[in-house]
Design an enzyme around this catalytic site. Sequence first.
Site, PDB file in Angstrom:
ATOM      1  N   GLY A   1       0.566  -1.099  -0.088  1.00 62.13           N
ATOM      2  CA  GLY A   1      -0.107   0.058  -0.195  1.00 62.13           C
ATOM      3  C   GLY A   1       0.847   1.270  -0.057  1.00 62.13           C
ATOM      4  O   GLY A   1       1.773   1.291  -0.004  1.00 62.13           O
TER       5      GLY A   1
ATOM      6  N   GLU B   1       7.865  -8.942   2.134  1.00 60.44           N
ATOM      7  CA  GLU B   1       7.514  -9.983   1.277  1.00 60.44           C
ATOM      8  C   GLU B   1       7.247  -9.073   0.040  1.00 60.44           C
ATOM      9  O   GLU B   1       7.160  -9.963  -1.336  1.00 60.44           O
ATOM     10  CB  GLU B   1       5.731 -10.726   1.986  1.00 60.44           C
TER      11      GLU B   1
ATOM     12  N   ASN C   1      -8.705  -5.756   1.801  1.00 60.70           N
ATOM     13  CA  ASN C   1      -7.983  -6.443   0.955  1.00 60.70           C
ATOM     14  C   ASN C   1      -7.958  -8.042   1.578  1.00 60.70           C
ATOM     15  O   ASN C   1      -8.398  -9.354   1.157  1.00 60.70           O
ATOM     16  CB  ASN C   1      -6.980  -6.186   0.589  1.00 60.70           C
TER      17      ASN C   1
ATOM     18  N   GLY D   1       0.310 -10.949   4.509  1.00 59.20           N
ATOM     19  CA  GLY D   1       1.483 -11.333   5.512  1.00 59.20           C
ATOM     20  C   GLY D   1       1.550 -10.301   6.953  1.00 59.20           C
ATOM     21  O   GLY D   1       2.188 -10.413   7.813  1.00 59.20           O
TER      22      GLY D   1
HETATM   23  N1  COA Z   1     -12.574   2.921   7.900  1.00 62.79           N
HETATM   24  C1  COA Z   1     -13.191   3.043   6.151  1.00 62.79           C
HETATM   25  N2  COA Z   1     -11.909   3.446   5.267  1.00 62.79           N
HETATM   26  C2  COA Z   1     -10.966   3.278   5.549  1.00 62.79           C
HETATM   27  C3  COA Z   1     -10.924   3.632   6.998  1.00 62.79           C
HETATM   28  C4  COA Z   1     -10.948   3.175   7.968  1.00 62.79           C
HETATM   29  N3  COA Z   1     -10.625   3.437   8.892  1.00 62.79           N
HETATM   30  N4  COA Z   1      -8.719   3.865   6.880  1.00 62.79           N
HETATM   31  C5  COA Z   1      -8.961   4.382   5.672  1.00 62.79           C
HETATM   32  N5  COA Z   1      -9.930   3.934   4.416  1.00 62.79           N
HETATM   33  C6  COA Z   1     -10.061   3.851   3.197  1.00 62.79           C
HETATM   34  C7  COA Z   1      -8.995   5.016   2.282  1.00 62.79           C
HETATM   35  O1  COA Z   1      -9.960   5.970   2.416  1.00 62.79           O
HETATM   36  C8  COA Z   1      -8.985   4.011   1.119  1.00 62.79           C
HETATM   37  O2  COA Z   1      -9.879   4.453   0.188  1.00 62.79           O
HETATM   38  P1  COA Z   1     -10.182   4.632  -1.117  1.00 62.79           P
HETATM   39  O3  COA Z   1      -8.896   3.347  -2.124  1.00 62.79           O
HETATM   40  O4  COA Z   1     -11.471   4.209  -1.192  1.00 62.79           O
HETATM   41  O5  COA Z   1      -9.599   5.828  -1.183  1.00 62.79           O
HETATM   42  C9  COA Z   1      -8.928   2.802   1.674  1.00 62.79           C
HETATM   43  O6  COA Z   1      -8.812   2.880   2.489  1.00 62.79           O
HETATM   44  C10 COA Z   1      -7.092   2.426   1.138  1.00 62.79           C
HETATM   45  O7  COA Z   1      -6.662   3.537   2.807  1.00 62.79           O
HETATM   46  P2  COA Z   1      -5.151   3.983   2.399  1.00 62.79           P
HETATM   47  O8  COA Z   1      -5.090   5.225   3.112  1.00 62.79           O
HETATM   48  O9  COA Z   1      -5.073   4.597   0.606  1.00 62.79           O
HETATM   49  O10 COA Z   1      -3.713   2.843   2.774  1.00 62.79           O
HETATM   50  P3  COA Z   1      -3.402   1.634   2.085  1.00 62.79           P
HETATM   51  O11 COA Z   1      -3.366   1.897   0.487  1.00 62.79           O
HETATM   52  O12 COA Z   1      -1.644   2.042   2.357  1.00 62.79           O
HETATM   53  O13 COA Z   1      -3.945   0.668   2.408  1.00 62.79           O
HETATM   54  C11 COA Z   1      -4.588  -0.838   3.902  1.00 62.79           C
HETATM   55  C12 COA Z   1      -4.119  -0.037   3.516  1.00 62.79           C
HETATM   56  C13 COA Z   1      -5.253  -1.309   5.755  1.00 62.79           C
HETATM   57  C14 COA Z   1      -6.372  -1.261   2.771  1.00 62.79           C
HETATM   58  C15 COA Z   1      -3.821  -1.813   3.248  1.00 62.79           C
HETATM   59  O14 COA Z   1      -2.281  -1.910   3.650  1.00 62.79           O
HETATM   60  C16 COA Z   1      -4.139  -3.352   3.620  1.00 62.79           C
HETATM   61  O15 COA Z   1      -4.888  -3.838   3.166  1.00 62.79           O
HETATM   62  N6  COA Z   1      -3.325  -4.302   4.379  1.00 62.79           N
HETATM   63  C17 COA Z   1      -3.682  -5.183   4.945  1.00 62.79           C
HETATM   64  C18 COA Z   1      -3.114  -6.241   4.578  1.00 62.79           C
HETATM   65  C19 COA Z   1      -1.519  -6.559   4.874  1.00 62.79           C
HETATM   66  O16 COA Z   1      -1.015  -5.429   5.729  1.00 62.79           O
HETATM   67  N7  COA Z   1       0.076  -7.135   4.217  1.00 62.79           N
HETATM   68  C20 COA Z   1       0.867  -6.104   4.262  1.00 62.79           C
HETATM   69  C21 COA Z   1       1.678  -7.365   4.583  1.00 62.79           C
HETATM   70  S1  COA Z   1       3.188  -7.508   4.218  1.00 62.79           S
END
Ligand code: COA
Length: 508
Positions: free
Chosen positions: A265, A288, A377, A381
């Site tokens: 992200g 990863e 998503n 990991g």
């Molecule tokens: N409630 C609702 N929506 C939320 C939110 C909350 N508390 N916090 C963020 N969002 C939304 C954002 O508005 C954004 O929405 P959009 O796509 O409509 O603009 C979306 O979530 C993504 O957030 P963003 O701030 O752009 O962060 P990101 O691209 O860094 O993604 C995660 C954040 C948490 C979704 C992403 O890191 C993830 O899927 N993590 C889980 C898996 C993981 O950590 N893998 C890593 C191991 S290597």
Amino acid sequence: MYLDRIKNPSLWAKVVSAESAAQLIKDGMTVGMSGFTRAGEAKAVPMALAERARHDPVGITLITGASLGNDLDRTLGEAGVIKRRMPFQADPGLRKLINDGKVMFVDQHLSETVEMLRSGQIGPVDVAIVEAVAIKENGEIVPTTSVGNSATFALLAKQIIVELNIGHSASLEGLHDIYIPTRRPYREPIPVTSPQSRAGLPFIPVDISRIAAIVITDRPDSCASVTDPDEGTAAIASHLTEFLGHEVNKGRMPLSLAPLQAGIGSIANAVMHGFIDSRFNNLSMYSEVLQDSTFDLFDSGKLTFASGSSITLSQAKMDVLKNLERYKSRLILRPQEISNHPEVIRRLGLIAINTALEADLYGNVNSTHVSGTHMMNGVGGSGDFARNAYLSVFVTKSTAKDGRISSIVPMVTHVDHCEHDVDLIVTEHGLADLRGLAPRERAPLIIENCVDPSYRTLLSDYFKDALKLGGQTPHVLDKAFFMHAAYRDTGSMLPQLAKPKAKAAVAA
Ligand code: COA
């Protein structure tokens, strides 16, 4: 020409069209497919399968390494091909099908899927589809830009389809290190003692007789869609690097820190960029996904080595794959069960940096479920790393949706990482160091350091009310989700931004 990439001439006769290869996949099968965070997925056969499903309905369980590029999850999902999906996805189209209950999504720690397959707890794998840059003399498969779960898929599948992608540079060969843990009860320690350790083979060994088809493609990986660092992510990076600087000053770490892991992200990528202007040097990564920031860190001279399971780049950084020789001696791609293995993560003592959707006053983290119900998503990991790291860091902006959501809430609506797995929470406002703190000590620190000023009163009032009821982890159970309920009913957790009409619409 492609024949020079299939070293055993007896396999040349196996070259078929994607449509013919797709015929090997029957309704109800379990398919293990390469692909990890938009890198190295099979491309032609799944597209042909989606096309076939228009007139010949076919439904499968699809297991991959992680998310897929080329809109494959959406295309396969909308064609009705995916009935069950694991262990991770990040596609808006598939996300909708999951949240509508049309696709059964099994959200798994990425290190665990192949352990479950090998022990027969899930599976069996009927067909493996693996993207390759070459097939060697004895049928060994040289993967492309990811390893993911491909080695175990190829080991277990009754039939293997190889997608030979001649668009990928042949110089990818030599980058991979394929090690599969030995069988229990005689399992031995994984011989990875540093990010540089090579423990296995530079290819996936397979039984050549199970290669059922070879499909030639030249389709590129999709680009990652990370957004550039901004003021907020730069502030998060600066709080974290300042904190790590203190750790160095206290003699807990050298200036090369500990090997770094960074989640997927935009936020994690931006935070890694923050190391470019830091005083740290000779950094290493045991992660990863290797994103743009990994290569920017190499170019800045800060990073000496990076181990991962995939290389996932934005359009601006795609040249890295054309100039791979420049980086190759400093890179390893491993199976995700090794890049994410608890034993190795604990041994190396990683600094793990992952992203929270929301965190609560006591340090529990939700990375997956919007408002507790709707999948974003998947845990990916993040759990593998958070539980086992030396230092487990969660980063997030303090608000989302233009300030209408606070990322710090009284109680998270879904727990991916419990308070016991979280050492630091960092937002653009500051950092809460939760190590050694009891829940009652954590809450005021998180409110003071991490919460957006506009939400501080709401959260401190909640905490004060909770304290009156007592407990190790004080809560007012009938109010714990009042901020989420306000967002649902009025479009904002903050009363000042509430839209009364939204409430009326929901009530109607
Ligand atoms: N409630 C609702 N929506 C939320 C939110 C909350 N508390 N916090 C963020 N969002 C939304 C954002 O508005 C954004 O929405 P959009 O796509 O409509 O603009 C979306 O979530 C993504 O957030 P963003 O701030 O752009 O962060 P990101 O691209 O860094 O993604 C995660 C954040 C948490 C979704 C992403 O890191 C993830 O899927 N993590 C889980 C898996 C993981 O950590 N893998 C890593 C191991 S290597």
